[in-house]
Write a protein that holds these residues in place. Structure first.
Motif, short mmCIF file in Angstrom:
data_model
loop_
_atom_site.label_atom_id
_atom_site.label_comp_id
_atom_site.label_asym_id
_atom_site.label_seq_id
_atom_site.Cartn_x
_atom_site.Cartn_y
_atom_site.Cartn_z
N THR A 37 0.83 -1.21 0.00
CA THR A 37 0.00 0.00 0.00
C THR A 37 0.86 1.26 0.00
OG1 THR A 37 -0.33 0.19 2.43
CG2 THR A 37 -1.89 -1.19 1.20
N GLY A 38 2.07 1.15 -0.56
CA GLY A 38 2.91 2.33 -0.77
C GLY A 38 3.84 2.71 0.35
N PHE A 39 4.05 1.83 1.33
CA PHE A 39 4.89 2.20 2.47
C PHE A 39 6.32 2.52 2.09
CE2 PHE A 39 1.53 0.97 5.29
CZ PHE A 39 1.82 1.58 6.50
N GLU A 40 6.85 1.86 1.07
CA GLU A 40 8.28 1.99 0.79
C GLU A 40 8.60 3.08 -0.24
OE1 GLU A 40 7.09 -0.03 -2.85
OE2 GLU A 40 6.39 -0.01 -0.78
N ILE A 41 7.59 3.84 -0.68
CA ILE A 41 7.85 4.79 -1.78
C ILE A 41 8.23 6.19 -1.31
CG2 ILE A 41 6.26 3.53 -3.29
CD1 ILE A 41 4.22 5.76 -2.86
N TYR A 42 8.13 6.47 -0.01
CA TYR A 42 8.33 7.83 0.50
C TYR A 42 9.78 8.04 0.91
CZ TYR A 42 7.65 11.85 3.68
OH TYR A 42 7.71 13.05 4.31
N SER A 43 10.37 9.15 0.48
CA SER A 43 11.78 9.45 0.79
C SER A 43 11.97 9.91 2.22
CB SER A 43 12.27 10.55 -0.16
OG SER A 43 11.64 11.78 0.14
N GLY A 44 10.91 10.34 2.88
CA GLY A 44 11.03 10.85 4.23
C GLY A 44 11.18 12.35 4.31
N GLN A 45 11.31 13.02 3.17
CA GLN A 45 11.46 14.47 3.16
C GLN A 45 10.14 15.14 3.56
OE1 GLN A 45 13.92 16.21 -0.13
NE2 GLN A 45 13.59 14.19 -1.05
N PRO A 46 10.23 16.29 4.22
CA PRO A 46 8.99 16.99 4.59
C PRO A 46 8.31 17.60 3.36
CG PRO A 46 10.92 18.33 5.12
CD PRO A 46 11.43 16.99 4.70
N VAL A 47 7.02 17.92 3.52
CA VAL A 47 6.26 18.54 2.43
C VAL A 47 6.85 19.92 2.13
CG1 VAL A 47 4.02 19.41 1.72
CG2 VAL A 47 4.17 17.28 3.08
N GLN A 48 7.08 20.20 0.84
CA GLN A 48 7.64 21.49 0.45
C GLN A 48 6.55 22.39 -0.10
OE1 GLN A 48 11.36 21.20 -1.86
NE2 GLN A 48 11.31 18.98 -1.46
N ASN A 49 6.46 23.59 0.42
CA ASN A 49 5.42 24.54 -0.01
C ASN A 49 5.94 25.42 -1.14
OD1 ASN A 49 3.56 23.70 1.95
ND2 ASN A 49 4.62 24.91 3.52
#
Length: 252
Positions: free
Chosen positions: A240-252
């Motif tokens: 369900t996509g757990f491994e796709i996130y780099s861990g970087q915060p959301v950039q505005n």
């Protein structure tokens, strides 16, 4: 009729895979260390599926003698084996300095050595028949790192790379080897977590949920069957996509 041997088959992903293979008209040898759970599973399965297609063997996948006995029992009941699903596994928490030597040895034996033993005793027949598939249950924890899961990361990381070597060595015999790499999955082990922890896991997924065992079973069957005849040496995440996130915060 084809035959599959599934380790860790008495519950969770292994039991879901067992049911799917039976639905697809395969013979299934269930292998599990828990004798009571294995016999209970067979009793329940025979209510829905023909009993002549189902067998159980209590197995310690970390023991060469036990795996040899599994091989002999399977040959006696079903004959040739077309696929092996190495699903048995355990989990150990802790940073490396917190893990006991016994716990380290145990997780390496159950999660990694078991694949060596199952291959050692089942693959020679596949080589002789020039056909077969092997599916290992790896984990997204073998593809990425986790807090307080060093031993588990190491064990599953070994499985993640082992599949490539196995695929290279056995491809010439028309034997394909692949891994399914589950993310957090709704098994009895996972359900033992506090509700708040389960909620946090669901919220961490891009899809807002965790994986169901039946979803893992579908990929295991796909990789074991001829539907995946052009796939070997791969790690297939089902997370369900757990491994796709780099861990970087959301950039505005």
């Amino acid at each position: 009729m084809k035959t599959v041997v599934i380790t860790g088959a008495a519950s969770g992903m292994g039991l879901s895979a067992t049911k799917l293979f039976l639905e697809k008209n395969w013979n299934v040898m269930l292998a599990d260390f828990n004798d009571e759970a294995g016999k209970k599973a067979v009793k329940e399965l025979t209510k829905s599926y023909q009993k002549e297609h189902i067998a159980f063997q209590k197995t310690n996948v970390a023991s060469a003698q036990s795996v040899k006995e599994l091989k002999a029992a399977t040959a006696k009941v079903f004959g040739a084996v077309d696929s092996v699903v190495n699903n048995a596994g355990i989990f150990t928490k802790g940073a490396l300095h917190e893990v006991s030597e016994e716990a380290w040895d145990r997780i390496m034996a159950v999660d990694v050595k078991s694949i060596f033993l199952m291959t050692k005793y089942f693959v020679p027949d596949m080589i002789q028949q020039k056909a077969g598939t092997i599916v290992n249950t790896a984990s997204i924890s073998g593809l990425t790192g986790d807090y307080n899961m060093a031993a588990y990361n190491a064990a599953k990381g070994a499985v993640v790379n082992l599949v490539r070597a196995m695929a290279l060595d056995y491809g010439k015999y028309n034997i394909r080897v692949n891994n399914v790499a589950p993310g957090p999955t709704n098994t009895p082990m996972f359900q033992a977590n506090p509700p708040q922890v389960i909620k946090q896991f669901k919220e961490a997924s891009p899809l807002g949920r965790i994986v169901e065992p039946e979803e893992i079973a579908k990929v295991i069957y796909f990789l074991a069957s001829e539907d995946s005849h052009a796939i070997t040496g791969e790690n297939i995440p089902v997370s369900t996509g757990f491994e796709i996130y780099s861990g970087q915060p959301v950039q505005n």
